[in-house]
Design a protein around this motif. Structure first.
Motif, short mmCIF file in Angstrom:
data_model
loop_
_atom_site.label_atom_id
_atom_site.label_comp_id
_atom_site.label_asym_id
_atom_site.label_seq_id
_atom_site.Cartn_x
_atom_site.Cartn_y
_atom_site.Cartn_z
N ILE A 42 0.83 -1.20 0.00
CA ILE A 42 0.00 0.00 0.00
C ILE A 42 0.87 1.25 0.00
CG2 ILE A 42 -1.62 1.36 1.40
CD1 ILE A 42 -2.84 -1.34 2.31
N GLU A 43 1.88 1.28 0.88
CA GLU A 43 2.74 2.46 0.96
C GLU A 43 3.62 2.59 -0.28
OE1 GLU A 43 2.55 4.92 3.08
OE2 GLU A 43 0.85 3.84 3.95
N GLY A 44 4.02 1.46 -0.84
CA GLY A 44 4.80 1.51 -2.08
C GLY A 44 3.99 2.11 -3.21
N ALA A 50 2.78 9.22 -6.09
CA ALA A 50 3.24 10.59 -5.87
C ALA A 50 4.39 10.94 -6.81
CB ALA A 50 3.65 10.78 -4.41
N ASP A 51 5.31 9.99 -7.00
CA ASP A 51 6.44 10.24 -7.88
C ASP A 51 5.99 10.42 -9.33
OD1 ASP A 51 8.23 10.16 -5.81
OD2 ASP A 51 8.86 8.10 -6.15
N LEU A 52 4.98 9.67 -9.74
CA LEU A 52 4.45 9.84 -11.09
C LEU A 52 3.79 11.20 -11.24
CD1 LEU A 52 3.85 8.54 -13.88
CD2 LEU A 52 1.69 7.69 -12.89
N ARG A 53 3.01 11.60 -10.27
CA ARG A 53 2.34 12.91 -10.32
C ARG A 53 3.33 14.06 -10.40
NH1 ARG A 53 -2.99 12.96 -9.47
NH2 ARG A 53 -3.98 11.21 -8.37
N GLU A 54 4.42 13.94 -9.65
CA GLU A 54 5.39 15.02 -9.56
C GLU A 54 6.48 14.95 -10.62
OE1 GLU A 54 4.97 17.57 -7.56
OE2 GLU A 54 3.11 16.65 -6.86
N LEU A 69 6.36 -4.32 -7.20
CA LEU A 69 5.52 -4.44 -6.01
C LEU A 69 4.61 -5.66 -6.10
CD1 LEU A 69 4.56 -0.70 -5.50
CD2 LEU A 69 5.94 -2.09 -3.95
N ALA A 70 4.10 -5.96 -7.30
CA ALA A 70 3.22 -7.12 -7.46
C ALA A 70 3.95 -8.41 -7.11
CB ALA A 70 2.69 -7.18 -8.89
#
Length: 253
Positions: A42-44, A50-54, A69-70
């Protein structure tokens, strides 16, 4: 140790394919939330969203992180979290679409977690199909938590008033635990068909509103089977309505 892990994953896969995903969601909620691996997942997902957005991750890099992550979480742990989640009522799209439910993970305080991405379940009957369609202004990841799917992807190269110019990128069958991704940068047209005449389910992470001053997302149904071939492996796929696409694109296409 390696053999033990393989045996454990094989056992879990066998158990999960024996019961519909919705049964896990609706049964008595009796497990602790969340497991340590699921918290990391979840945190990953929160971090890479957030990194994609920024702009710290490209769409391709984000997709690679989703797949990493999967590999680090068991499907059984996702099902266990769904037992404790706040799962919304069924939402229907076109006539042959899967059933969709919004999902909110619950924190230790009993409140919905604020994640920076949306989570959804797509529950397919053996005849439901996610028809070929392209996206803009968003990214999404689709983890298989029940059954298997034939997944076909295309890159959207250009948009015309009545068509998308696309190029095929992937045509493969994916099973439990595998994740398919889509972003504006790569594989931004997709098409999902459940395999084997059995129900199937994906658990989706959706990040919308990636392009400032644009709609949160835009979705366009297309007709790749009747596309006009162009040079360099490109196709000119006509746009179509979602209900018409749902009638045309069945599990046999």
């Amino acid at each position: 140790m390696v053999a033990t892990m393989v045996d454990r994953r094989t056992m879990i896969a066998g158990l999960l394919t024996a019961f519909p995903a919705v049964a896990f969601v609706r049964e008595a909620r009796a497990v602790a939330y969340p497991s340590v691996p699921l918290r990391r997942w979840i945190e990953g997902q929160r971090s890479i969203a957030a990194d994609l957005r920024e702009g710290r991750l490209s769409g391709r890099e984000w997709a690679a992180e989703v797949r990493r992550l999967a590999r680090e979480v068991d499907v059984a742990e996702v099902h266990a979290a769904l037992k404790r989640a706040d799962v919304g009522s069924v939402r229907h799209g076109a006539s042959n679409d899967p059933e969709m439910r919004n999902v909110w993970f619950m924190g230790a305080d009993g409140k919905r977690m604020r994640l920076g991405y949306a989570t959804k379940l797509f529950e397919f009957s053996p005849t439901n199909v996610v028809t070929p369609h392209g996206h803009r202004h968003m990214a999404s990841a689709h983890m298989v938590i029940e059954g298997s799917f034939r997944v076909r992807n295309f890159d959207r190269l250009r948009e015309e008033p009545d068509a998308l110019i696309i190029r095929p990128t992937r045509d493969e069958v994916i099973g439990l635990g595998a994740a398919s991704t889509m972003s504006d940068e790569k594989d931004n047209v997709h098409w999902f068909v459940p395999r084997g005449g059995k129900p199937a389910t994906t658990f989706d992470v959706i990040i919308s509103g990636l392009d400032e001053d644009e709609d949160p997302y835009r979705i366009i149904a297309i007709d790749p089977v009747n596309a006009k071939p162009l040079s360099g492996g490109r196709l000119r796929a006509p746009k179509m309505g979602f209900e018409a696409a749902s009638q045309r694109y069945t599990v046999d296409v």
